[in-house]
Design a protein around this motif. Structure first.
Motif, short mmCIF file in Angstrom:
data_model
loop_
_atom_site.label_atom_id
_atom_site.label_comp_id
_atom_site.label_asym_id
_atom_site.label_seq_id
_atom_site.Cartn_x
_atom_site.Cartn_y
_atom_site.Cartn_z
N LYS A 1 -69.11 38.31 -32.37
CA LYS A 1 -68.20 39.25 -31.72
C LYS A 1 -68.95 40.50 -31.23
N LYS A 2 -68.30 41.24 -30.33
CA LYS A 2 -68.89 42.45 -29.76
C LYS A 2 -68.66 43.65 -30.67
N ILE A 3 -69.74 44.44 -30.85
CA ILE A 3 -69.66 45.71 -31.59
C ILE A 3 -70.18 46.82 -30.69
N ALA A 4 -69.37 47.82 -30.48
CA ALA A 4 -69.76 48.96 -29.65
C ALA A 4 -70.66 49.90 -30.45
N VAL A 5 -71.77 50.30 -29.81
CA VAL A 5 -72.69 51.24 -30.45
C VAL A 5 -73.48 51.96 -29.35
N ALA A 6 -73.80 53.21 -29.58
CA ALA A 6 -74.60 53.97 -28.62
C ALA A 6 -76.07 53.57 -28.78
N LYS A 7 -76.70 53.13 -27.72
CA LYS A 7 -78.08 52.65 -27.78
C LYS A 7 -79.02 53.79 -28.16
N GLY A 8 -79.88 53.52 -29.13
CA GLY A 8 -80.85 54.52 -29.56
C GLY A 8 -80.30 55.58 -30.48
N ALA A 9 -79.03 55.47 -30.86
CA ALA A 9 -78.40 56.48 -31.72
C ALA A 9 -78.57 56.10 -33.19
N ALA A 10 -78.23 57.06 -34.05
CA ALA A 10 -78.29 56.81 -35.49
C ALA A 10 -77.41 55.62 -35.86
N GLY A 11 -76.32 55.42 -35.10
CA GLY A 11 -75.43 54.31 -35.37
C GLY A 11 -76.08 52.95 -35.17
N GLN A 12 -77.07 52.88 -34.29
CA GLN A 12 -77.75 51.61 -34.07
C GLN A 12 -78.59 51.25 -35.30
N TYR A 13 -79.25 52.24 -35.88
CA TYR A 13 -79.99 51.99 -37.11
C TYR A 13 -79.02 51.58 -38.23
N LEU A 14 -77.89 52.29 -38.33
CA LEU A 14 -76.90 51.96 -39.36
C LEU A 14 -76.46 50.51 -39.22
N LEU A 15 -76.18 50.08 -38.00
CA LEU A 15 -75.71 48.71 -37.78
C LEU A 15 -76.79 47.69 -38.13
N LEU A 16 -78.03 47.96 -37.76
CA LEU A 16 -79.13 47.03 -38.07
C LEU A 16 -79.31 46.88 -39.58
N LYS A 17 -79.23 47.98 -40.32
CA LYS A 17 -79.39 47.92 -41.77
C LYS A 17 -78.18 47.23 -42.42
N ALA A 18 -77.00 47.44 -41.84
CA ALA A 18 -75.81 46.77 -42.37
C ALA A 18 -75.92 45.26 -42.18
N LEU A 19 -76.44 44.85 -41.03
CA LEU A 19 -76.65 43.42 -40.80
C LEU A 19 -77.65 42.84 -41.79
N GLU A 20 -78.75 43.55 -42.01
CA GLU A 20 -79.76 43.08 -42.96
C GLU A 20 -79.17 42.94 -44.36
N ARG A 21 -78.32 43.87 -44.73
CA ARG A 21 -77.71 43.83 -46.07
C ARG A 21 -76.88 42.57 -46.26
N GLU A 22 -76.29 42.09 -45.15
CA GLU A 22 -75.46 40.87 -45.22
C GLU A 22 -76.26 39.60 -44.97
N GLY A 23 -77.60 39.76 -44.80
CA GLY A 23 -78.42 38.59 -44.52
C GLY A 23 -78.25 38.09 -43.10
N MET A 24 -77.82 38.98 -42.22
CA MET A 24 -77.59 38.61 -40.82
C MET A 24 -78.71 39.19 -39.94
N THR A 25 -78.76 38.77 -38.69
CA THR A 25 -79.73 39.27 -37.73
C THR A 25 -78.98 39.81 -36.52
N PRO A 26 -79.65 40.59 -35.67
CA PRO A 26 -78.99 41.08 -34.45
C PRO A 26 -78.45 39.97 -33.56
#
Length: 326
Positions: free
Chosen positions: A144-169
């Protein structure tokens, strides 16, 4: 020769010996140089943070006036233009999130330096879904689509959240939108989730019942930073130190007077007072310097994560552009 002669000779030799021992000590400890101050001190700020409160109070001007420093304030709409102004030496201090300095160091802004930081994000930055959504975790957002500002702190947050769930971008679809675009897309249902900080987070929680499924509290710490041009920070550490100390006092006062702070920010941003009260109640307060090892390590993880996912062109070392204001 008389005994008195030998006594005088002994005293002369003792005096010379003491002179040889003491003189190098004095030479190694010259009078401490007085700190120097600039004639002008130019501060970049954005609406909605404690720099705005400090500006309105006039306290920094009063503090620096005895040193002959004139304070000038420049408003910026968001982080990247401020980074450029720091790099070119057009302003002397600014505040940004965790990612702009990483992008600057990896790109074409070699003059940017870290000089201080704020407390880590907590529940004031989150991945949210609509009120009626059946999504309860990131795994439910696969494909599914997730809205995030490119290069923002939120992008890092989302990447780490994915890693925590064992997921990839590759398990989700990144929808790179600025904040104004993101809200419209979120409310229309064009995206299934949105990565958003306060006060926008508090606003959509209160107005449309948006529901957080992950917050920054659950992820590796991520800080905001005060940055300055290399030449200015090296030449005038005292004025930076005084400013950050005064700003910390401003934050502690704001923390202890949330009603008044929320009312002031409502006038500054036109965001309703009740939204600011919700935001301020969960804000992490405090301005700190110099950067601790833990903070540098956390910021290095931001840099490493962005490099890992090919968001910056080269690996960088955060500690190389830190200036300690001891």
């Amino acid at each position: 020769m008389s005994q008195k002669y030998f006594q005088r000779l002994w005293y002369c030799l003792l005096y010379l010996l003491m002179a040889l021992v003491v003189q190098p000590v004095h030479a190694a400890n010259p009078t401490t140089a007085q700190p120097s101050y600039p004639k002008e001190f130019r501060i970049g700020y954005q609406k909605g943070n404690s720099l705005v409160i400090l500006k309105a109070s006039g306290e920094l001007e009063k503090t620096l006036a005895p040193f002959g420093v004139i304070v000038k304030w420049y408003e910026f709409p968001f982080g990247p233009p401020m980074i450029e102004a720091i790099n070119t030496g057009n302003i002397d201090l600014g505040y940004v999130g965790s990612t702009p300095p990483v992008l600057a160091q990896a790109g074409g802004a070699p003059e940017v330096r870290y000089v201080g930081y704020t407390a880590a994000y907590k529940d004031n930055y989150a991945v949210v879904v609509p009120k009626e959504s059946g999504v309860h975790s990131l795994k439910d957002l696969e494909g599914k689509k997730i809205a995030v500002a490119k290069g923002a702190a939120g992008q890092y947050l989302l990447l780490k959240a994915l890693e925590r769930e064992g997921m990839t971008p590759d398990d989700i679809i990144f929808s790179y939108l600025q904040y104004s675009e993101s809200r419209s897309a979120f409310e229309r249902g064009d995206v299934a989730a949105w990565v958003v900080p306060d006060p926008r987070l508090a606003d959509i929680e209160e107005s449309i019942g948006a529901r957080p499924i992950v917050t920054a509290t659950q992820l590796p710490p991520q800080y905001g930073f005060f940055i300055a041009p290399h030449k200015f920070a090296a030449a005038y550490p005292s004025v930076l130190r005084i400013t950050l100390e005064r700003l910390n006092v401003t934050e502690q006062t704001a923390k202890n007077h949330l009603e008044e702070t929320a009312l002031f920010l409502e006038k500054d941003t036109h965001v309703p007072k009740k939204i600011w009260l919700k935001s301020l109640s969960r804000q992490a307060w405090g301005i700190h310097f110099p950067l601790s090892k833990n903070v540098i390590d956390s910021q290095q993880d931001v840099a490493d994560t962005f490099y890992k996912y090919h968001l910056i062109p080269k690996a960088i070392q955060v500690k190389r552009i830190v200036i300690p204001l001891n």
